[in-house]
Design a protein around this motif. Structure first.
Motif, PDB file in Angstrom:
ATOM      1  N   LYS A  61       0.935  -1.185   0.112  1.00 12.10           N
ATOM      2  CA  LYS A  61       0.040  -0.004   0.063  1.00 12.10           C
ATOM      3  C   LYS A  61       0.940   1.190   0.127  1.00 12.10           C
ATOM      4  CE  LYS A  61      -0.624  -0.586   4.786  1.00 12.10           C
ATOM      5  NZ  LYS A  61      -0.114  -1.914   5.252  1.00 12.10           N
ATOM      6  N   HIS A  62       0.344   2.325  -0.681  1.00  6.22           N
ATOM      7  CA  HIS A  62       1.101   3.554  -0.620  1.00  6.22           C
ATOM      8  C   HIS A  62       0.022   4.781  -0.506  1.00  6.22           C
ATOM      9  CE1 HIS A  62       4.680   1.376  -2.336  1.00  6.22           C
ATOM     10  NE2 HIS A  62       3.547   0.923  -2.987  1.00  6.22           N
ATOM     11  N   LYS A  63       0.327   5.727   0.522  1.00  5.75           N
ATOM     12  CA  LYS A  63      -0.601   6.792   0.714  1.00  5.75           C
ATOM     13  C   LYS A  63      -0.006   8.003   0.088  1.00  5.75           C
ATOM     14  CE  LYS A  63      -3.467   9.006   4.254  1.00  5.75           C
ATOM     15  NZ  LYS A  63      -3.616   8.928   5.494  1.00  5.75           N
ATOM     16  N   ILE A  64      -0.763   8.362  -0.979  1.00  2.00           N
ATOM     17  CA  ILE A  64      -0.200   9.731  -1.597  1.00  2.00           C
ATOM     18  C   ILE A  64      -1.245  10.833  -1.522  1.00  2.00           C
ATOM     19  CG2 ILE A  64       0.283  10.811  -3.940  1.00  2.00           C
ATOM     20  CD1 ILE A  64       0.995   7.685  -4.760  1.00  2.00           C
ATOM     21  N   GLY A  65      -0.898  11.918  -0.684  1.00  2.00           N
ATOM     22  CA  GLY A  65      -1.647  12.886  -0.195  1.00  2.00           C
ATOM     23  C   GLY A  65      -2.677  12.097   0.847  1.00  2.00           C
ATOM     24  N   GLY A  66      -3.887  12.274   0.817  1.00  2.00           N
ATOM     25  CA  GLY A  66      -4.782  11.682   1.722  1.00  2.00           C
ATOM     26  C   GLY A  66      -5.520  10.353   1.075  1.00  2.00           C
ATOM     27  N   LYS A  67      -4.836   9.913  -0.014  1.00  2.00           N
ATOM     28  CA  LYS A  67      -5.632   8.839  -0.691  1.00  2.00           C
ATOM     29  C   LYS A  67      -4.735   7.449  -0.883  1.00  2.00           C
ATOM     30  CE  LYS A  67      -8.201   7.885  -4.814  1.00  2.00           C
ATOM     31  NZ  LYS A  67      -8.986   8.073  -5.881  1.00  2.00           N
ATOM     32  N   TRP A  68      -5.256   6.378  -0.499  1.00  2.00           N
ATOM     33  CA  TRP A  68      -4.381   5.024  -0.598  1.00  2.00           C
ATOM     34  C   TRP A  68      -4.235   4.510  -1.795  1.00  2.00           C
ATOM     35  CZ3 TRP A  68      -1.053   3.547   3.158  1.00  2.00           C
ATOM     36  CH2 TRP A  68      -1.254   3.818   4.365  1.00  2.00           C
TER      37      TRP A  68
END
Length: 86
Positions: A61-68
């Protein structure tokens, strides 16, 4: 006069094969999933996903900004392995 006979089972089999090919093509086009796609693919709610495997260190998993975001191929592999384990 022309008489045409169609084997309905053969037509159905050909249809299903072509449908499966198209589904695979569409699936290959996805590089990553978002949380909504993950919920759709697993038929689980976000709470269930978090309870069952989200915090597993092997889960990609990767969180970019507030989105997964979840890499599609690695996530599918993880989910199949996780299912076998449980």
């Amino acid at each position: 006069m022309l008489n045409i006979q169609i084997d309905e089972r053969e037509v159905k089999q050909l249809y299903l094969e072509k449908l499966e090919e198209r589904i695979k093509e569409i699936d290959i086009e996805m590089v990553f999933w978002d949380a909504n796609e993950l919920k759709r693919r697993t038929c689980m709610s976000w709470n269930t996903i978090q309870e069952k495997f989200f915090f597993d260190t092997r889960f990609p998993k990767h969180k970019i900004g507030g989105k997964w975001y979840f890499p599609a191929d690695r996530t599918k592999k993880f989910l199949l392995d996780w299912l076998d384990e449980n």
